[in-house]
Design a protein around this motif. Structure first.
Motif, PDB file in Angstrom:
ATOM      1  N   ALA A   1       0.845  -1.194   0.000  1.00 58.27           N
ATOM      2  CA  ALA A   1       0.000   0.000   0.000  1.00 58.27           C
ATOM      3  C   ALA A   1       0.879   1.241   0.000  1.00 58.27           C
ATOM      4  O   ALA A   1       1.710   1.418   0.888  1.00 58.27           O
ATOM      5  CB  ALA A   1      -0.919   0.005   1.218  1.00 58.27           C
ATOM      6  N   SER A   2       0.707   2.080  -1.000  1.00 56.46           N
ATOM      7  CA  SER A   2       1.498   3.316  -1.077  1.00 56.46           C
ATOM      8  C   SER A   2       0.916   4.392  -0.174  1.00 56.46           C
ATOM      9  O   SER A   2       1.653   5.120   0.502  1.00 56.46           O
ATOM     10  CB  SER A   2       1.577   3.815  -2.518  1.00 56.46           C
ATOM     11  OG  SER A   2       0.286   3.863  -3.115  1.00 56.46           O
ATOM     12  N   THR A   3      -0.407   4.528  -0.172  1.00 60.91           N
ATOM     13  CA  THR A   3      -1.109   5.475   0.695  1.00 60.91           C
ATOM     14  C   THR A   3      -2.470   4.891   1.026  1.00 60.91           C
ATOM     15  O   THR A   3      -2.900   3.897   0.435  1.00 60.91           O
ATOM     16  CB  THR A   3      -1.341   6.847   0.016  1.00 60.91           C
ATOM     17  OG1 THR A   3      -2.237   6.674  -1.097  1.00 60.91           O
ATOM     18  CG2 THR A   3      -0.046   7.484  -0.455  1.00 60.91           C
ATOM     19  N   LEU A   4      -3.153   5.556   1.940  1.00 60.40           N
ATOM     20  CA  LEU A   4      -4.580   5.317   2.140  1.00 60.40           C
ATOM     21  C   LEU A   4      -5.294   6.647   1.938  1.00 60.40           C
ATOM     22  O   LEU A   4      -4.907   7.672   2.505  1.00 60.40           O
ATOM     23  CB  LEU A   4      -4.864   4.786   3.546  1.00 60.40           C
ATOM     24  CG  LEU A   4      -6.356   4.572   3.874  1.00 60.40           C
ATOM     25  CD1 LEU A   4      -6.967   3.509   2.978  1.00 60.40           C
ATOM     26  CD2 LEU A   4      -6.540   4.203   5.351  1.00 60.40           C
ATOM     27  N   CYS A   5      -6.330   6.639   1.114  1.00 70.55           N
ATOM     28  CA  CYS A   5      -7.165   7.821   0.892  1.00 70.55           C
ATOM     29  C   CYS A   5      -8.519   7.575   1.558  1.00 70.55           C
ATOM     30  O   CYS A   5      -9.124   6.544   1.305  1.00 70.55           O
ATOM     31  CB  CYS A   5      -7.386   8.049  -0.588  1.00 70.55           C
ATOM     32  SG  CYS A   5      -5.950   8.623  -1.511  1.00 70.55           S
ATOM     33  N   ARG A   6      -9.001   8.399   2.373  1.00 69.72           N
ATOM     34  CA  ARG A   6      -8.390   9.623   2.812  1.00 69.72           C
ATOM     35  C   ARG A   6      -8.872   9.940   4.206  1.00 69.72           C
ATOM     36  O   ARG A   6      -9.931   9.460   4.646  1.00 69.72           O
ATOM     37  CB  ARG A   6      -8.738  10.763   1.857  1.00 69.72           C
ATOM     38  CG  ARG A   6     -10.226  11.043   1.825  1.00 69.72           C
ATOM     39  CD  ARG A   6     -10.637  11.976   0.708  1.00 69.72           C
ATOM     40  NE  ARG A   6     -12.088  12.145   0.797  1.00 69.72           N
ATOM     41  CZ  ARG A   6     -12.846  12.709  -0.106  1.00 69.72           C
ATOM     42  NH1 ARG A   6     -12.304  13.172  -1.212  1.00 69.72           N
ATOM     43  NH2 ARG A   6     -14.133  12.836   0.055  1.00 69.72           N
ATOM     44  N   GLY A   7      -8.133  10.783   4.891  1.00 71.97           N
ATOM     45  CA  GLY A   7      -8.581  11.406   6.119  1.00 71.97           C
ATOM     46  C   GLY A   7      -8.887  12.860   5.839  1.00 71.97           C
ATOM     47  O   GLY A   7      -8.896  13.307   4.702  1.00 71.97           O
ATOM     48  N   GLY A   8      -9.138  13.615   6.925  1.00 72.84           N
ATOM     49  CA  GLY A   8      -9.351  15.044   6.759  1.00 72.84           C
ATOM     50  C   GLY A   8     -10.766  15.476   7.084  1.00 72.84           C
ATOM     51  O   GLY A   8     -11.406  14.951   7.975  1.00 72.84           O
ATOM     52  N   PHE A   9     -11.248  16.485   6.330  1.00 69.22           N
ATOM     53  CA  PHE A   9     -12.560  17.092   6.521  1.00 69.22           C
ATOM     54  C   PHE A   9     -12.750  17.499   7.975  1.00 69.22           C
ATOM     55  O   PHE A   9     -13.612  16.999   8.687  1.00 69.22           O
ATOM     56  CB  PHE A   9     -13.665  16.172   5.999  1.00 69.22           C
ATOM     57  CG  PHE A   9     -13.660  16.111   4.493  1.00 69.22           C
ATOM     58  CD1 PHE A   9     -14.374  17.029   3.757  1.00 69.22           C
ATOM     59  CD2 PHE A   9     -12.884  15.176   3.828  1.00 69.22           C
ATOM     60  CE1 PHE A   9     -14.337  17.012   2.371  1.00 69.22           C
ATOM     61  CE2 PHE A   9     -12.833  15.143   2.446  1.00 69.22           C
ATOM     62  CZ  PHE A   9     -13.559  16.069   1.709  1.00 69.22           C
ATOM     63  N   LEU A  10     -11.912  18.452   8.349  1.00 74.03           N
ATOM     64  CA  LEU A  10     -11.812  18.912   9.740  1.00 74.03           C
ATOM     65  C   LEU A  10     -12.396  20.308   9.964  1.00 74.03           C
ATOM     66  O   LEU A  10     -12.152  20.917  10.994  1.00 74.03           O
ATOM     67  CB  LEU A  10     -10.337  18.920  10.162  1.00 74.03           C
ATOM     68  CG  LEU A  10      -9.636  17.561  10.157  1.00 74.03           C
ATOM     69  CD1 LEU A  10      -8.123  17.738  10.271  1.00 74.03           C
ATOM     70  CD2 LEU A  10     -10.155  16.675  11.279  1.00 74.03           C
ATOM     71  N   THR A  11     -13.175  20.828   9.019  1.00 76.86           N
ATOM     72  CA  THR A  11     -13.558  22.238   9.066  1.00 76.86           C
ATOM     73  C   THR A  11     -14.948  22.504   9.627  1.00 76.86           C
ATOM     74  O   THR A  11     -15.357  23.655   9.726  1.00 76.86           O
ATOM     75  CB  THR A  11     -13.478  22.853   7.658  1.00 76.86           C
ATOM     76  OG1 THR A  11     -14.297  22.082   6.761  1.00 76.86           O
ATOM     77  CG2 THR A  11     -12.051  22.888   7.154  1.00 76.86           C
TER      78      THR A  11
ATOM     79  N   ALA B   1     -16.196  16.308  16.618  1.00 79.58           N
ATOM     80  CA  ALA B   1     -15.934  15.034  17.286  1.00 79.58           C
ATOM     81  C   ALA B   1     -16.074  13.875  16.318  1.00 79.58           C
ATOM     82  O   ALA B   1     -15.272  12.923  16.338  1.00 79.58           O
ATOM     83  CB  ALA B   1     -16.893  14.867  18.466  1.00 79.58           C
ATOM     84  N   ALA B   2     -17.090  13.927  15.452  1.00 75.88           N
ATOM     85  CA  ALA B   2     -17.288  12.865  14.466  1.00 75.88           C
ATOM     86  C   ALA B   2     -16.122  12.807  13.483  1.00 75.88           C
ATOM     87  O   ALA B   2     -15.653  11.719  13.107  1.00 75.88           O
ATOM     88  CB  ALA B   2     -18.605  13.076  13.731  1.00 75.88           C
ATOM     89  N   ALA B   3     -15.643  13.980  13.061  1.00 74.46           N
ATOM     90  CA  ALA B   3     -14.519  14.019  12.121  1.00 74.46           C
ATOM     91  C   ALA B   3     -13.261  13.448  12.755  1.00 74.46           C
ATOM     92  O   ALA B   3     -12.514  12.691  12.112  1.00 74.46           O
ATOM     93  CB  ALA B   3     -14.281  15.451  11.659  1.00 74.46           C
ATOM     94  N   LEU B   4     -12.998  13.795  14.000  1.00 75.42           N
ATOM     95  CA  LEU B   4     -11.813  13.276  14.681  1.00 75.42           C
ATOM     96  C   LEU B   4     -11.912  11.765  14.855  1.00 75.42           C
ATOM     97  O   LEU B   4     -10.917  11.046  14.692  1.00 75.42           O
ATOM     98  CB  LEU B   4     -11.628  13.976  16.015  1.00 75.42           C
ATOM     99  CG  LEU B   4     -11.216  15.449  15.935  1.00 75.42           C
ATOM    100  CD1 LEU B   4     -11.273  16.097  17.317  1.00 75.42           C
ATOM    101  CD2 LEU B   4      -9.821  15.587  15.341  1.00 75.42           C
TER     102      LEU B   4
END
Length: 302
Positions: free
Chosen positions: A59-69, A77-80
């Motif tokens: 596995a080169s990467t995993l997509c994706r995390g984020g969406f913290l805004t 809390a759900a995003a974290l």
């Protein structure tokens, strides 16, 4: 071996993880960059890891995390929680890099199926929430040996997907944290236009934060769905030779992911997609990576 080609599964959205892994292996690739929904469909990160290893891939990467805004405490809390799970999934499948698309404005959140205040267009506050979220996630990333890889997106996505638009912004956000915890990705589609790109790629190398190189072309005219404007390398307007030299000169020696969102390419036979992307990579990208790295091109050894 350096600069090994990787299939980002966003390029073959109609394939399951098993199908994508088999197609990548049959095409002679060594890496795959899965999206998280494919892990869920495979039964979780454990079975997904077995699928990837069973195909002889890494596995080169995993997509994706984020969406913290998101501004509300509940949404934050759900995003974290989602990002904690993503970090754990990345560790299980052996992906050292979790790509982070940080999120857009609350006023545009509904475009991606979320909820937000249509009047909340405060991009400065949104970026501040990204910084605070990153601060909370870094200790978890360090615990699991996974690097959070910030992805600046083209400015046309600032409202709905990413309030980070330049590599310089991403590096500034990463700077307080250990290099093994936070890095950046150079995605040609998103950053080719940046007049500071060469300097910021050099900076990323000097700061040891250059964690991923993703490639595809920038097509015109822009599709009615702007997300679908990516193209196969060589079909659009990106200078891959120059950007690839800069990335290599900055010290990057990892996998190179092809990530293409394009209705025509996404719907065609996956074998054709993989054959075309391999050929374009070998002619338009790899020679410039190798030349800048002082590596004798494979073609010269035959």
């Amino acid at each position: 071996m350096t600069f090994e080609l990787s299939l980002n599964t966003g390029t073959t959205p109609n394939l399951s993880l098993h199908e994508a892994a088999e197609a990548a292996a049959q095409a002679g690739l060594s890496h795959i960059g899965p999206w998280r929904h494919l892990l869920a469909e495979a039964g979780g990160a454990g079975p997904a890891a077995q699928i990837i290893a069973g195909a002889g891939l890494k596995a080169s990467t995993l997509c994706r995390g984020g969406f913290l805004t998101a501004p509300s405490a509940e949404a934050q809390a759900a995003a974290l929680a989602s990002n904690r799970q993503a970090i754990e999934e990345a560790a299980v499948i052996g992906a050292n890099e979790l790509i982070m698309v940080v999120g857009g404005l609350p006023s545009a959140a509904h475009i991606l199926g979320g909820t937000g205040d249509p009047a909340d267009k405060n991009i400065v506050a949104a970026r501040d929430r990204v910084a605070r979220g990153l601060e909370e996630l870094v200790p978890i990333a360090l615990e699991h040996g996974v690097r959070l890889v910030l992805e600046p997106l083209h400015p046309m996505y600032a409202a709905d997907r990413a309030v980070l638009s330049t590599l310089g912004q991403a590096l500034d956000l990463a700077s307080p944290y250990p290099t093994k915890a936070v890095g950046v990705v150079v995605d040609t589609f998103h950053v080719f236009w940046d007049p500071q790109l060469q300097q910021q790629i050099q900076r990323a190398g000097l700061e040891h934060r250059l964690a991923s190189y993703q490639i595809c072309d920038f097509n015109l005219p822009i599709a009615s769905n702007a997300l679908q404007s990516r193209g196969m390398m060589g079909d659009g307007h990106i200078d891959f030779s120059t950007i690839s030299r800069w990335v290599s000169q900055a010290g990057y020696r990892g996998p190179v992911e092809v990530e293409i969102f394009n209705d025509e390419i996404n719907q065609q036979d996956s074998a054709l997609t993989l054959a075309t992307m391999s050929q374009r990579y070998e002619t338009l990208v790899l020679p410039h990576l190798e030349q800048a790295a002082g590596v004798q091109p494979a073609s010269a050894l035959n």
